[in-house]
Design a protein around this motif. Structure first.
Motif, PDB file in Angstrom:
ATOM      1  N   SER A 102      -3.939   3.572 -19.229  1.00  0.00           N
ATOM      2  CA  SER A 102      -4.034   2.705 -18.042  1.00  0.00           C
ATOM      3  C   SER A 102      -4.919   1.477 -18.272  1.00  0.00           C
ATOM      4  CB  SER A 102      -4.528   3.455 -16.800  1.00  0.00           C
ATOM      5  OG  SER A 102      -5.950   3.418 -16.698  1.00  0.00           O
ATOM      6  N   GLY A 103      -5.669   1.461 -19.364  1.00  0.00           N
ATOM      7  CA  GLY A 103      -6.546   0.322 -19.621  1.00  0.00           C
ATOM      8  C   GLY A 103      -7.813   0.307 -18.798  1.00  0.00           C
ATOM      9  N   PRO A 157      -7.960  -1.501 -23.707  1.00  0.00           N
ATOM     10  CA  PRO A 157      -6.502  -1.643 -23.712  1.00  0.00           C
ATOM     11  C   PRO A 157      -5.730  -0.527 -24.413  1.00  0.00           C
ATOM     12  CG  PRO A 157      -7.551  -3.364 -25.032  1.00  0.00           C
ATOM     13  CD  PRO A 157      -8.631  -2.667 -24.282  1.00  0.00           C
ATOM     14  N   ASN A 217     -12.568  -2.051 -19.224  1.00  0.00           N
ATOM     15  CA  ASN A 217     -11.174  -2.219 -19.669  1.00  0.00           C
ATOM     16  C   ASN A 217     -11.048  -1.902 -21.153  1.00  0.00           C
ATOM     17  OD1 ASN A 217      -9.589  -4.791 -21.204  1.00  0.00           O
ATOM     18  ND2 ASN A 217      -8.326  -3.436 -19.996  1.00  0.00           N
ATOM     19  N   TRP A 220      -6.590 -10.321 -24.125  1.00  0.00           N
ATOM     20  CA  TRP A 220      -6.485  -9.661 -25.429  1.00  0.00           C
ATOM     21  C   TRP A 220      -5.405 -10.300 -26.290  1.00  0.00           C
ATOM     22  CZ3 TRP A 220      -9.941  -6.220 -27.246  1.00  0.00           C
ATOM     23  CH2 TRP A 220     -10.796  -5.617 -26.333  1.00  0.00           C
ATOM     24  N   PHE A 221      -4.275 -10.650 -25.655  1.00  0.00           N
ATOM     25  CA  PHE A 221      -3.154 -11.191 -26.442  1.00  0.00           C
ATOM     26  C   PHE A 221      -2.912 -12.678 -26.168  1.00  0.00           C
ATOM     27  CE2 PHE A 221      -1.463  -6.694 -25.461  1.00  0.00           C
ATOM     28  CZ  PHE A 221      -2.140  -6.140 -26.539  1.00  0.00           C
ATOM     29  N   PHE A 234     -16.415 -11.636 -23.999  1.00  0.00           N
ATOM     30  CA  PHE A 234     -15.359 -12.327 -24.772  1.00  0.00           C
ATOM     31  C   PHE A 234     -14.395 -13.071 -23.857  1.00  0.00           C
ATOM     32  CE2 PHE A 234     -11.245  -9.922 -24.617  1.00  0.00           C
ATOM     33  CZ  PHE A 234     -11.631  -8.847 -23.825  1.00  0.00           C
ATOM     34  N   SER A 282      -2.305  -4.994 -21.934  1.00  0.00           N
ATOM     35  CA  SER A 282      -3.736  -4.726 -22.120  1.00  0.00           C
ATOM     36  C   SER A 282      -4.399  -4.115 -20.887  1.00  0.00           C
ATOM     37  CB  SER A 282      -4.518  -5.976 -22.548  1.00  0.00           C
ATOM     38  OG  SER A 282      -5.001  -6.695 -21.408  1.00  0.00           O
ATOM     39  N   GLY A 283      -3.727  -4.133 -19.749  1.00  0.00           N
ATOM     40  CA  GLY A 283      -4.312  -3.568 -18.539  1.00  0.00           C
ATOM     41  C   GLY A 283      -5.349  -4.458 -17.876  1.00  0.00           C
ATOM     42  N   LEU A 284      -5.702  -5.562 -18.523  1.00  0.00           N
ATOM     43  CA  LEU A 284      -6.715  -6.472 -17.956  1.00  0.00           C
ATOM     44  C   LEU A 284      -6.047  -7.806 -17.651  1.00  0.00           C
ATOM     45  CD1 LEU A 284      -9.759  -6.834 -17.252  1.00  0.00           C
ATOM     46  CD2 LEU A 284     -10.030  -7.854 -19.509  1.00  0.00           C
ATOM     47  N   LYS A 333     -19.923  -8.154 -27.320  1.00  0.00           N
ATOM     48  CA  LYS A 333     -18.680  -8.866 -27.019  1.00  0.00           C
ATOM     49  C   LYS A 333     -18.139  -8.540 -25.625  1.00  0.00           C
ATOM     50  CE  LYS A 333     -16.994  -7.694 -31.201  1.00  0.00           C
ATOM     51  NZ  LYS A 333     -16.022  -7.524 -32.311  1.00  0.00           N
TER      52      LYS A 333
END
Lengths: 275, 275
Positions: B225-226, B221, B219, A193-194, A269, A225-227, B253
């Motif tokens: 907890s995501g 974010p 997931n 995400w980031f 993504f 992001s938790g991922l 996506k």
């Protein structure tokens, strides 16, 4: 109200956690180290104000770094962890009876020292006779090793501060040299995400050096992001083609044989970053 | 520094996001509604101070609520969304050409009104001729419907405030009556890190009513907890046994045919909640 710790995971977004007490804070030779007790996550290790590990959710990261490459390799004996001074990856590695030696090379002895003191459920296996702990530069250790390891795990901090070299193409080439002819390595590679550009860069760098390159994910709630993503490079063995009989039951809370495979199925993504 | 919004996701943990501007704030007849522009996530809808959706990560939730049950059903024509006033689930439903009618029942017309105004990329399909929007109590609508729908999606807020009835066994029984004989429903059921008991409760309640009950994750974010869970109840069709030829390419996506299957592979501690 009390004391709250806030990690700005980006310039404009972060997490915040209630702190019950601060056990220890110091500027080591390499980074700022804080060991705190949180109300939500148990004891928590922070390096340069970023959450490294917590007692409550550490199992996800440590299981997923260790077991995916270890089950992919048919018979891992010599294993190296670069970074990982909290000892969590070592604890998981030792669950594999084939492993004869697990070497931990962390540049910052203070991380090891305070993890042993305040994170005993994570660091508790660092004294195991199969473990060799070295306080040294992982980049240099890799450069000096040749065909020495079956599996190498890069359990580094983010690509700022002491870990910046651990995200370079030269480092992955060094890892290839340090691995035996059917060796496998895995590195934590942040979140899509980031840090999409970082994942893309690392994936393609690793792809130029290793026969098999795969990206997998896990949910880590205290990480941005938790991922979270992990990039795996392998000279021969494909994590998606592990023989059914290779797996055996482990005492885990996140990893399972089915998660091993599902973790490589990427959201669109994220998949796009590997193309 | 500027203005930051903090959501306490538990008593002791939360997320914090920089706010560029507040478009609208009001106490509706049902809940507190805030529409803000964040620096990280684009425009964001908050209900009772909880993040409902953001422009940047909304696609995960909306795709995963909609496409998993819609592909599981061989020929969904009549679809109902309970809640979901932001219109994101409707947008995804309309990607399925078999769907003839998509009914949205949200108790709070203000959510619909301000989503249309400030979240056009999410709410933009609410005027589609296949869509019928009703501002009404979803619980009542379900109670009054009989064998009316192929797929029902419960896109509710948390089980506090106006949505509390939407997590009851009586509601799931009502959903069963409102579904045709081979109908499927899915509900968002929060996260396993902070709400394990809720997931366990809902799963077993649904299991008593539906032939097939499955839990899957995605997931998200900006959600606690995501790691978000969805509970699917089906009278006949199993989401894990969708025929290969049922799938067709969608503009998504997050969701893919492979994610459809992988989303049902649960981390061990989550799988344990379903046993």
């Amino acid at each position: 109200m009390g004391l709250w710790f806030t990690e700005k995971q980006t310039e404009n977004f972060g997490i915040t956690a209630k702190i019950k007490q601060t056990y220890h804070s110091e500027q080591t030779d390499f980074q700022k180290l804080d060991m705190v007790e949180t109300a939500e996550w148990g004891n928590m290790l922070l390096l340069d104000d970023m959450v490294m590990t917590t007692e409550k959710d550490e199992f996800v990261y440590h299981e997923m770094v260790a077991h995916v490459p270890l089950f992919t390799h048919p018979n891992p004996k010599d294993v190296l962890v670069v970074g990982g001074g909290d000892g969590g990856v070592i604890r998981e590695i030792l669950k594999h009876p084939s492993v004869q030696k697990a070497v931990l090379v962390d540049i910052d002895g203070k991380v090891i020292e305070y993890s042993k003191q305040y994170l005993p459920s994570i660091a508790g296996k660092l004294e195991d006779p199969r473990v060799e702990v070295r306080v040294a530069d992982g980049f240099m250790h890799i450069a000096e090793s040749e065909k020495a390891y079956d599996v190498i795990m890069v359990d580094s901090t983010e690509p700022v501060g002491p870990a910046v070299n651990l995200f370079s193409k030269g480092f992955y080439a060094g890892i290839s040299n340090a691995l035996k002819d059917d060796g496998i390595f895995v590195a934590q590679t942040d979140n899509p995400w980031f840090k999409a550009d970082l994942i893309k860069q690392v994936f393609h760098d690793v792809q130029e050096i290793f026969q098999v390159t795969r990206l997998y994910t896990a949910n880590i709630p205290t990480y941005p992001s938790g991922l979270w993503t992990f990039t795996l490079g392998s000279k021969m063995h494909d994590p998606l083609k592990v023989k059914e009989e290779r797996f055996f039951d482990l005492d885990t809370k996140y990893y399972t044989k089915n998660i091993h495979h599902a973790a490589f199925v990427l959201p669109k993504f994220v998949e796009d970053l590997t193309e």
